[in-house]
Design a protein around this motif. Sequence first.
Motif, PDB file in Angstrom:
ATOM      1  N   GLY A 426      16.415 -83.622  52.079  1.00 33.86           N
ATOM      2  CA  GLY A 426      15.866 -82.114  52.342  1.00 33.86           C
ATOM      3  C   GLY A 426      15.512 -81.523  51.060  1.00 33.86           C
ATOM      4  N   LEU A 427      14.135 -81.000  51.183  1.00 31.26           N
ATOM      5  CA  LEU A 427      13.589 -80.106  50.468  1.00 31.26           C
ATOM      6  C   LEU A 427      13.943 -78.751  50.177  1.00 31.26           C
ATOM      7  CD1 LEU A 427      10.019 -81.786  51.025  1.00 31.26           C
ATOM      8  CD2 LEU A 427      11.310 -82.116  48.943  1.00 31.26           C
ATOM      9  N   PRO A 428      13.783 -78.032  49.008  1.00 30.12           N
ATOM     10  CA  PRO A 428      14.155 -76.621  48.784  1.00 30.12           C
ATOM     11  C   PRO A 428      13.606 -75.779  49.954  1.00 30.12           C
ATOM     12  CG  PRO A 428      13.530 -77.624  46.944  1.00 30.12           C
ATOM     13  CD  PRO A 428      13.221 -78.704  47.846  1.00 30.12           C
ATOM     14  N   SER A 429      14.324 -75.149  50.801  1.00 28.61           N
ATOM     15  CA  SER A 429      13.876 -74.428  51.890  1.00 28.61           C
ATOM     16  C   SER A 429      14.553 -72.997  52.307  1.00 28.61           C
ATOM     17  CB  SER A 429      13.991 -75.069  53.143  1.00 28.61           C
ATOM     18  OG  SER A 429      15.079 -75.507  53.400  1.00 28.61           O
ATOM     19  N   MET A 430      14.195 -72.299  52.946  1.00 29.11           N
ATOM     20  CA  MET A 430      14.794 -70.962  53.408  1.00 29.11           C
ATOM     21  C   MET A 430      14.790 -71.016  54.978  1.00 29.11           C
ATOM     22  SD  MET A 430      14.018 -66.850  52.345  1.00 29.11           S
ATOM     23  CE  MET A 430      12.537 -66.865  53.332  1.00 29.11           C
ATOM     24  N   VAL A 431      15.554 -70.260  55.766  1.00 30.43           N
ATOM     25  CA  VAL A 431      15.593 -70.244  57.153  1.00 30.43           C
ATOM     26  C   VAL A 431      14.240 -69.429  57.450  1.00 30.43           C
ATOM     27  CG1 VAL A 431      16.584 -69.116  59.020  1.00 30.43           C
ATOM     28  CG2 VAL A 431      18.234 -70.065  57.365  1.00 30.43           C
ATOM     29  N   ASP A 432      13.715 -70.102  58.448  1.00 30.15           N
ATOM     30  CA  ASP A 432      12.378 -69.648  59.008  1.00 30.15           C
ATOM     31  C   ASP A 432      10.951 -69.782  58.198  1.00 30.15           C
ATOM     32  OD1 ASP A 432      13.877 -68.783  61.327  1.00 30.15           O
ATOM     33  OD2 ASP A 432      14.143 -66.828  60.299  1.00 30.15           O
ATOM     34  N   LEU A 433      11.424 -70.844  57.104  1.00 27.77           N
ATOM     35  CA  LEU A 433      10.055 -70.915  56.317  1.00 27.77           C
ATOM     36  C   LEU A 433       9.743 -72.219  56.504  1.00 27.77           C
ATOM     37  CD1 LEU A 433       8.089 -69.958  54.026  1.00 27.77           C
ATOM     38  CD2 LEU A 433       9.945 -71.026  52.526  1.00 27.77           C
ATOM     39  N   HIS A 434       8.454 -72.737  56.812  1.00 27.98           N
ATOM     40  CA  HIS A 434       8.027 -74.076  57.008  1.00 27.98           C
ATOM     41  C   HIS A 434       6.888 -74.358  56.189  1.00 27.98           C
ATOM     42  CE1 HIS A 434      10.547 -74.209  60.644  1.00 27.98           C
ATOM     43  NE2 HIS A 434      10.242 -72.788  60.837  1.00 27.98           N
ATOM     44  N   TYR A 435       6.683 -75.489  55.935  1.00 25.59           N
ATOM     45  CA  TYR A 435       5.373 -76.240  55.145  1.00 25.59           C
ATOM     46  C   TYR A 435       4.417 -76.262  56.329  1.00 25.59           C
ATOM     47  CZ  TYR A 435       8.350 -77.497  51.300  1.00 25.59           C
ATOM     48  OH  TYR A 435       9.342 -77.492  50.142  1.00 25.59           O
ATOM     49  N   ALA A 436       3.157 -75.724  55.776  1.00 23.36           N
ATOM     50  CA  ALA A 436       2.056 -75.639  56.735  1.00 23.36           C
ATOM     51  C   ALA A 436       1.357 -76.936  56.191  1.00 23.36           C
ATOM     52  CB  ALA A 436       1.327 -74.486  57.023  1.00 23.36           C
ATOM     53  N   SER A 437       0.971 -77.919  57.096  1.00 19.76           N
ATOM     54  CA  SER A 437      -0.031 -78.909  56.979  1.00 19.76           C
ATOM     55  C   SER A 437       0.310 -79.539  55.394  1.00 19.76           C
ATOM     56  CB  SER A 437      -1.282 -78.628  56.959  1.00 19.76           C
ATOM     57  OG  SER A 437      -1.647 -78.170  58.327  1.00 19.76           O
ATOM     58  N   PRO A 438       1.545 -80.150  55.244  1.00 22.08           N
ATOM     59  CA  PRO A 438       1.649 -80.760  53.720  1.00 22.08           C
ATOM     60  C   PRO A 438       1.054 -81.997  53.806  1.00 22.08           C
ATOM     61  CG  PRO A 438       3.711 -81.085  55.420  1.00 22.08           C
ATOM     62  CD  PRO A 438       2.824 -80.128  56.177  1.00 22.08           C
ATOM     63  N   GLU A 439       0.740 -82.159  52.281  1.00 23.95           N
ATOM     64  CA  GLU A 439       0.057 -83.479  52.182  1.00 23.95           C
ATOM     65  C   GLU A 439       0.860 -84.040  51.082  1.00 23.95           C
ATOM     66  OE1 GLU A 439      -4.084 -83.039  51.444  1.00 23.95           O
ATOM     67  OE2 GLU A 439      -4.470 -82.394  53.540  1.00 23.95           O
ATOM     68  N   VAL A 440       1.006 -85.316  50.732  1.00 19.92           N
ATOM     69  CA  VAL A 440       2.011 -86.075  49.986  1.00 19.92           C
ATOM     70  C   VAL A 440       0.890 -86.894  49.193  1.00 19.92           C
ATOM     71  CG1 VAL A 440       3.745 -87.598  49.249  1.00 19.92           C
ATOM     72  CG2 VAL A 440       4.164 -85.921  51.346  1.00 19.92           C
ATOM     73  N   SER A 441       1.036 -86.878  47.711  1.00 20.78           N
ATOM     74  CA  SER A 441       0.038 -87.708  47.067  1.00 20.78           C
ATOM     75  C   SER A 441       1.015 -88.190  45.905  1.00 20.78           C
ATOM     76  CB  SER A 441      -1.007 -86.872  46.278  1.00 20.78           C
ATOM     77  OG  SER A 441      -0.640 -85.958  45.497  1.00 20.78           O
ATOM     78  N   VAL A 442       0.742 -89.591  45.372  1.00 23.38           N
ATOM     79  CA  VAL A 442       1.657 -90.206  44.523  1.00 23.38           C
ATOM     80  C   VAL A 442       0.721 -90.381  43.064  1.00 23.38           C
ATOM     81  CG1 VAL A 442       2.646 -92.364  43.898  1.00 23.38           C
ATOM     82  CG2 VAL A 442       2.657 -91.579  46.321  1.00 23.38           C
ATOM     83  N   HIS A 443       1.589 -90.156  42.083  1.00 24.12           N
ATOM     84  CA  HIS A 443       0.894 -90.291  40.984  1.00 24.12           C
ATOM     85  C   HIS A 443       1.602 -91.045  39.894  1.00 24.12           C
ATOM     86  CE1 HIS A 443      -1.913 -86.912  42.183  1.00 24.12           C
ATOM     87  NE2 HIS A 443      -1.087 -86.381  42.748  1.00 24.12           N
ATOM     88  N   GLU A 444       1.215 -90.944  38.810  1.00 25.31           N
ATOM     89  CA  GLU A 444       1.884 -91.892  37.718  1.00 25.31           C
ATOM     90  C   GLU A 444       3.134 -91.316  37.324  1.00 25.31           C
ATOM     91  OE1 GLU A 444       1.998 -95.551  35.769  1.00 25.31           O
ATOM     92  OE2 GLU A 444       0.217 -94.944  36.823  1.00 25.31           O
ATOM     93  N   GLY A 445       4.448 -91.579  37.816  1.00 28.74           N
ATOM     94  CA  GLY A 445       5.514 -91.095  37.561  1.00 28.74           C
ATOM     95  C   GLY A 445       5.982 -90.058  38.472  1.00 28.74           C
ATOM     96  N   TYR A 446       5.214 -89.434  39.331  1.00 27.97           N
ATOM     97  CA  TYR A 446       5.644 -88.284  40.007  1.00 27.97           C
ATOM     98  C   TYR A 446       4.900 -88.378  41.544  1.00 27.97           C
ATOM     99  CZ  TYR A 446       1.611 -86.042  38.089  1.00 27.97           C
ATOM    100  OH  TYR A 446       0.104 -85.547  37.888  1.00 27.97           O
ATOM    101  N   VAL A 447       5.593 -87.471  42.232  1.00 29.28           N
ATOM    102  CA  VAL A 447       5.197 -86.972  43.553  1.00 29.28           C
ATOM    103  C   VAL A 447       4.945 -85.899  43.855  1.00 29.28           C
ATOM    104  CG1 VAL A 447       5.347 -87.506  46.120  1.00 29.28           C
ATOM    105  CG2 VAL A 447       6.141 -89.315  44.577  1.00 29.28           C
ATOM    106  N   VAL A 448       3.632 -85.543  44.400  1.00 27.28           N
ATOM    107  CA  VAL A 448       3.268 -84.164  44.682  1.00 27.28           C
ATOM    108  C   VAL A 448       3.249 -83.718  46.356  1.00 27.28           C
ATOM    109  CG1 VAL A 448       1.756 -82.255  44.292  1.00 27.28           C
ATOM    110  CG2 VAL A 448       2.119 -83.768  42.477  1.00 27.28           C
ATOM    111  N   ILE A 449       3.851 -82.735  46.599  1.00 28.75           N
ATOM    112  CA  ILE A 449       3.801 -82.246  47.990  1.00 28.75           C
ATOM    113  C   ILE A 449       2.688 -80.853  47.680  1.00 28.75           C
ATOM    114  CG2 ILE A 449       4.979 -81.174  50.013  1.00 28.75           C
ATOM    115  CD1 ILE A 449       7.361 -82.989  48.931  1.00 28.75           C
ATOM    116  N   SER A 450       1.732 -80.851  48.425  1.00 28.53           N
ATOM    117  CA  SER A 450       0.808 -79.752  48.480  1.00 28.53           C
ATOM    118  C   SER A 450       0.844 -79.104  49.710  1.00 28.53           C
ATOM    119  CB  SER A 450      -0.540 -80.222  48.237  1.00 28.53           C
ATOM    120  OG  SER A 450      -0.730 -80.608  46.959  1.00 28.53           O
ATOM    121  N   SER A 451       1.052 -77.770  49.986  1.00 30.92           N
ATOM    122  CA  SER A 451       1.308 -77.365  51.133  1.00 30.92           C
ATOM    123  C   SER A 451       0.942 -75.792  51.551  1.00 30.92           C
ATOM    124  CB  SER A 451       2.810 -77.381  51.836  1.00 30.92           C
ATOM    125  OG  SER A 451       2.992 -76.969  52.723  1.00 30.92           O
ATOM    126  N   GLY A 452       0.665 -75.508  52.613  1.00 30.64           N
ATOM    127  CA  GLY A 452       0.443 -73.921  52.754  1.00 30.64           C
ATOM    128  C   GLY A 452       1.945 -73.530  53.420  1.00 30.64           C
TER     129      GLY A 452
END
Length: 457
Positions: A426-452
């Motif tokens: 589970g990612l940090p969230s709040m009731v009724d809030l959703h990620y819109a078209s999330p994209e996941v990218s992998v980098h050296e030592g970390y992962v980034v979720i970019s989302s609306g």
Amino acid sequence: MFGSQGLGLLLALLPMVHTTLPDAMVRLNKAALSYVSDIGKAPLERALQVPVPNFLDRSGKELQPISIQIPEIHVSGLHLKFMAGFGVHVSAMANFNIQILRVPEPLEMLLPVVLLADVRVAQASIGTPEVGVSSCFSLFSPASVLAGRNSSSPALLVLVQKHIQAALRNKLCLCISSLVQELNVHLGTLIGLNPVGPESQIRYSMANVPIITSDSISLEVKAVLFLLGKPMAPPLDAASFLLPWPMDTTGAMATVTLSQKLFDYALLLMQKAGTLNLDITGQLSSEDNLLSTSTLGQLIPEVAHLFPQPKPLVLKVQLGAKPMLTLHTNNATLRLQPLVDVLATSSNSAFQSLFSLDVVVNLKIQFSVSEMKLRGTASMLGDVQISVAASNVGSIEMDQIHTLMCTVFEKPLLYHLNAILGIGVGLPSMVDLHYASPEVSVHEGYVVISSGLSYQH
């Protein structure tokens, strides 16, 4: 930004915990503020609905009370702007439709009001974001008559306007402050346990005060993982997370950066919980079953001698060494080193260990986000490496059993791993809030979720 749809939406993605070294970071940019501005107009209109006391007309021989009502408020503009090192500046343009129920004929007026407020974003003692109004002003423009004959004296209308402005001036800022305080109660619920598995959970909290620039707000966060309801210490050899510079995430409102350290922590939890262990059991009734003493006896004579009648085999897979996840640019790999004990059932249904194998498995991991969870999918990367750890059936030639063990081992392992990784964290969230078209990218030592962001009440 107003109500739970406002700054709550803006801050809902902020993970939570109780130390100073971050495991992750959440950054919200100007696009997020614009989205909050769009959806915040309706809640603001409802919040500004305040009563105005009657006006006492003293122009005649007797006091005449004039009832004043506000049937409609239209917020034509709501703008939010980051204030470096502080929080968010709010400006709103609201038109108050006012009805003056006078005798002999009602009068309808339009009163434009500009609302200005500075909202400080800080860190609460419980590890949540905390917002508070530090300053607030309401600026009134002259009212204009919309309907009704302007038969009242100009002096009376000026007095009525002053009465309305005096009644609204303090109430409007009190409404905004009240909404922000209500929002803090809502934000306090963000510290909750999200399941990671049947017996494990994760909890987030802010590690440090927010980092606010003119372009974004960033929050460093810590994660605490729980096993059987008890907090588990993170791996001692985990590297500290070096926060990356803002990335070019065109079209994204929010970026959630997860460190290598956080993944190591989660894998350690899975190892200690035993969720990565499995038993692979053979069935004699299956025509294509290879997990039997008869099949193995064709390769190892001692097995055929011990079990003249076919018996099913069990591969008991237990993870001894810590799983190793490696994050490189556009590439995530997972290395597992389980000990596989090959067992056979004896005549009294007890298990008899035939031999054990040291196994090394390399897997490619693809990440995705759905339903506010980070999920993974594993696929084999190269051949499985197998060596004999111990044997109770004499000497074993690996060339003879390698193909058999790989055949019966790979498919069940992948099925089991993908079932676990598919549960997601589970990612940090709040009731009724959703990620819109999330994209996941992998980098050296970390992962980034970019989302609306998408707020769906």
